[in-house]
Design an enzyme around this catalytic site. Structure first.
Site, PDB file in Angstrom:
ATOM      1  N   ARG A 283       0.797  -1.232   0.000  1.00 55.65           N
ATOM      2  CA  ARG A 283       0.000   0.000   0.000  1.00 55.65           C
ATOM      3  C   ARG A 283       0.832   1.286   0.000  1.00 55.65           C
ATOM      4  O   ARG A 283       1.914   1.335   0.582  1.00 55.65           O
ATOM      5  CB  ARG A 283      -0.915   0.000   1.235  1.00 55.65           C
ATOM      6  CG  ARG A 283      -1.987  -1.041   1.137  1.00 55.65           C
ATOM      7  CD  ARG A 283      -2.767  -1.198   2.431  1.00 55.65           C
ATOM      8  NE  ARG A 283      -3.874  -2.149   2.245  1.00 55.65           N
ATOM      9  CZ  ARG A 283      -3.715  -3.482   2.263  1.00 55.65           C
ATOM     10  NH1 ARG A 283      -2.541  -4.013   2.485  1.00 55.65           N
ATOM     11  NH2 ARG A 283      -4.745  -4.266   2.050  1.00 55.65           N
TER      12      ARG A 283
ATOM     13  N   HIS B 204      -0.911  -2.596  -4.607  1.00 54.02           N
ATOM     14  CA  HIS B 204      -0.395  -3.533  -5.602  1.00 54.02           C
ATOM     15  C   HIS B 204      -0.339  -2.990  -7.037  1.00 54.02           C
ATOM     16  O   HIS B 204      -0.709  -3.670  -7.981  1.00 54.02           O
ATOM     17  CB  HIS B 204      -1.210  -4.825  -5.572  1.00 54.02           C
ATOM     18  CG  HIS B 204      -1.045  -5.630  -4.315  1.00 54.02           C
ATOM     19  ND1 HIS B 204       0.046  -5.519  -3.493  1.00 54.02           N
ATOM     20  CD2 HIS B 204      -1.870  -6.564  -3.735  1.00 54.02           C
ATOM     21  CE1 HIS B 204      -0.088  -6.357  -2.467  1.00 54.02           C
ATOM     22  NE2 HIS B 204      -1.245  -6.988  -2.571  1.00 54.02           N
TER      23      HIS B 204
ATOM     24  N   HIS C 129       2.656 -12.918  -5.546  1.00 54.91           N
ATOM     25  CA  HIS C 129       1.517 -13.006  -4.629  1.00 54.91           C
ATOM     26  C   HIS C 129       0.901 -14.416  -4.606  1.00 54.91           C
ATOM     27  O   HIS C 129      -0.326 -14.549  -4.536  1.00 54.91           O
ATOM     28  CB  HIS C 129       0.469 -11.963  -5.027  1.00 54.91           C
ATOM     29  CG  HIS C 129      -0.358 -11.459  -3.907  1.00 54.91           C
ATOM     30  ND1 HIS C 129      -1.239 -12.255  -3.200  1.00 54.91           N
ATOM     31  CD2 HIS C 129      -0.440 -10.242  -3.351  1.00 54.91           C
ATOM     32  CE1 HIS C 129      -1.830 -11.524  -2.278  1.00 54.91           C
ATOM     33  NE2 HIS C 129      -1.367 -10.293  -2.334  1.00 54.91           N
TER      34      HIS C 129
ATOM     35  N   ASP D 119      -2.071  -9.894   8.383  1.00 54.48           N
ATOM     36  CA  ASP D 119      -1.925  -9.158   7.129  1.00 54.48           C
ATOM     37  C   ASP D 119      -0.944  -8.028   7.415  1.00 54.48           C
ATOM     38  O   ASP D 119      -1.290  -6.857   7.390  1.00 54.48           O
ATOM     39  CB  ASP D 119      -3.297  -8.631   6.666  1.00 54.48           C
ATOM     40  CG  ASP D 119      -3.285  -8.128   5.226  1.00 54.48           C
ATOM     41  OD1 ASP D 119      -2.207  -8.174   4.608  1.00 54.48           O
ATOM     42  OD2 ASP D 119      -4.337  -7.700   4.736  1.00 54.48           O
TER      43      ASP D 119
ATOM     44  N   GLU E 135       4.815 -12.586   0.957  1.00 53.63           N
ATOM     45  CA  GLU E 135       5.216 -11.671  -0.114  1.00 53.63           C
ATOM     46  C   GLU E 135       6.493 -10.953   0.307  1.00 53.63           C
ATOM     47  O   GLU E 135       6.462 -10.034   1.107  1.00 53.63           O
ATOM     48  CB  GLU E 135       4.104 -10.655  -0.366  1.00 53.63           C
ATOM     49  CG  GLU E 135       2.768 -11.281  -0.705  1.00 53.63           C
ATOM     50  CD  GLU E 135       1.601 -10.388  -0.303  1.00 53.63           C
ATOM     51  OE1 GLU E 135       1.555  -9.229  -0.734  1.00 53.63           O
ATOM     52  OE2 GLU E 135       0.722 -10.839   0.448  1.00 53.63           O
TER      53      GLU E 135
HETATM   54  C1  BGC Z   1      -2.708  -7.524   1.196  1.00 51.18           C
HETATM   55  C2  BGC Z   1      -4.101  -7.851   1.640  1.00 51.18           C
HETATM   56  C3  BGC Z   1      -4.955  -8.025   0.423  1.00 51.18           C
HETATM   57  C4  BGC Z   1      -4.354  -9.115  -0.414  1.00 51.18           C
HETATM   58  C5  BGC Z   1      -5.114  -9.420  -1.661  1.00 51.18           C
HETATM   59  C6  BGC Z   1      -2.210  -8.657   0.392  1.00 51.18           C
HETATM   60  O1  BGC Z   1      -0.918  -8.418  -0.041  1.00 51.18           O
HETATM   61  O2  BGC Z   1      -1.864  -7.228   2.267  1.00 51.18           O
HETATM   62  O3  BGC Z   1      -4.632  -6.848   2.463  1.00 51.18           O
HETATM   63  O4  BGC Z   1      -6.282  -8.328   0.751  1.00 51.18           O
HETATM   64  O5  BGC Z   1      -3.045  -8.776  -0.739  1.00 51.18           O
HETATM   65  O6  BGC Z   1      -5.639  -8.337  -2.260  1.00 51.18           O
END
Ligand code: BGC
Length: 352
Positions: free
Chosen positions: A84, A109, A183, A253, A316
């Site tokens: 983010r 992302h 991911h 998360d 990740e």
């Molecule tokens: C994020 C999550 C998100 C997910 C899929 C992750 O990398 O930290 O908050 O929901 O990706 O979108």
């Protein structure tokens, strides 16, 4: 050499392919040049039975789903900036940039059409280490609001001694923030129709980045000691999951601050019913451990498997979230003349 088959056309009519890399022990990694997505990863369990350990879909159209049926980045390459950016903004060399807010008030992302949703140029090959797939993408100056023509190259190698290596390289003609990752959602069980609570995770990290209720770091690096974030000794993912602090719907998360520097082993996952183990090595400073909190049973994946909450987990490897807005975090700015290089390895095995 990897085998190549068609994966059909994207919605805008671009042809895509599936490349299957294999090694002498029967491991295979199938990757599409759409988003560089790892669509399947077959690794043996303790009885020698191969099984697919990543979540995903059978068809390209499902990877291109929209709204509630959008893929939550299953298996994909993430860029230009993974994780983010607060309010979708950053300031670079005195200039302010505004990106699309595609995750509440924030950018996530890489934007509306990140590196996970573009078709990469693909070159299958073989190296001394194993079969390879080289993917290249030119992200044009201004794409998704980011400055500079950025050339990103990702090489997947299915290593002969049972590992999947990902090498990232990037160059730019204007300074730009950059944070590349993969991911993949892993589930080391037989099939994927089971939550990840029994997987035993070890994370070599003394601290994590504390976040606000929109998952943006506050800047504090907090010791994991005495909290459910402490995975320095092995713990089942489900053991303390309900006690994790953070916004609903609960679970992990967060970004962990990985101990050490340079290429090093940072995480191990062990699934006791199959005996599968996955060790992760990286040269990155952080890892987002995401316990699949937002999976909610709406998505039907491979073979019709329903992906309920916590049915997969992601590790990740990355720089910390929102780094461009956090002067104390390691820099994510790539400048002309520099070459960004990074490697992450997932090594597979069994414990009997
Ligand atoms: C994020 C999550 C998100 C997910 C899929 C992750 O990398 O930290 O908050 O929901 O990706 O979108």
């Amino acid at each position: 050499m990897p085998t190549v088959t068609s994966f059909g056309q994207t919605k805008d009519g671009t042809e895509t392919q599936l490349f299957t890399l294999s090694n002498a022990h029967g491991l295979t990694a199938t990757i599409t040049n759409y988003g560089g997505i790892i669509t399947s990863l077959l690794v043996p369990d303790q009885a020698g039975q191969l099984g697919d350990i990543v979540l995903g879909f059978d068809k390209l159209a499902d990877y291109q789903g929209e709204g509630p049926l959008a893929s939550p980045y299953f298996g994909a390459l993430i860029g230009r900036y993974g994780n983010r950016l607060k309010n979708g903004q950053f300031t670079l060399d005195g200039k302010k940039y505004q990106l699309a807010k595609n995750n509440g008030p924030n950018a996530l992302h890489g934007g509306v059409k990140g590196f996970d949703k573009v078709v990469w140029q693909a070159e299958p090959g073989t190296s001394a280490d194993g079969q390879t797939l080289k993917l290249t993408y030119l992200s044009k100056d201004g794409e998704e609001g980011y400055p500079g023509n950025l050339t990103a190259t990702v090489v997947y190698t299915l290593i002969n001694d049972d590992a999947l290596k990902i090498d990232y390289t990037a160059t730019t003609d204007k300074p730009t923030p950059l944070n590349l990752t993969n991911h993949s959602y892993f589930n080391l069980h037989h099939g994927q129709a089971k939550n990840n609570f029994g997987h035993v995770l070890t994370l070599n990290a003394d601290r994590y980045t504390v976040v606000d209720n929109t998952l943006i770091p506050t800047g504090e690096l907090r010791p994991v000691q005495g909290t459910p974030m402490d995975f320095r000794q092995p713990h089942a993912i489900g053991e303390r999951l309900a006690k994790v602090e953070g916004p609903a719907p609960g679970g992990y998360d967060h970004n962990w601050v990985l101990n050490g520097q340079g290429m090093r082993a940072v995480a191990t996952v062990y699934e006791p019913t199959t005996g599968r183990t996955m060790e992760m090595l990286t040269d990155q400073p952080g890892v987002q451990f995401y316990s699949g909190n937002f999976l909610d049973g709406k998505l039907k994946g491979k073979g019709g498997t329903v992906y309920n909450q916590h049915y997969g987990f992601c590790l990740e490897t990355q720089h910390f979230p929102d780094s461009p807005n956090q002067p104390k975090f390691p820099s994510t700015i790539l400048r002309p003349g520099e070459t960004f290089k990074s490697t992450t390895i997932y090594k597979f095995g069994v414990r009997k």
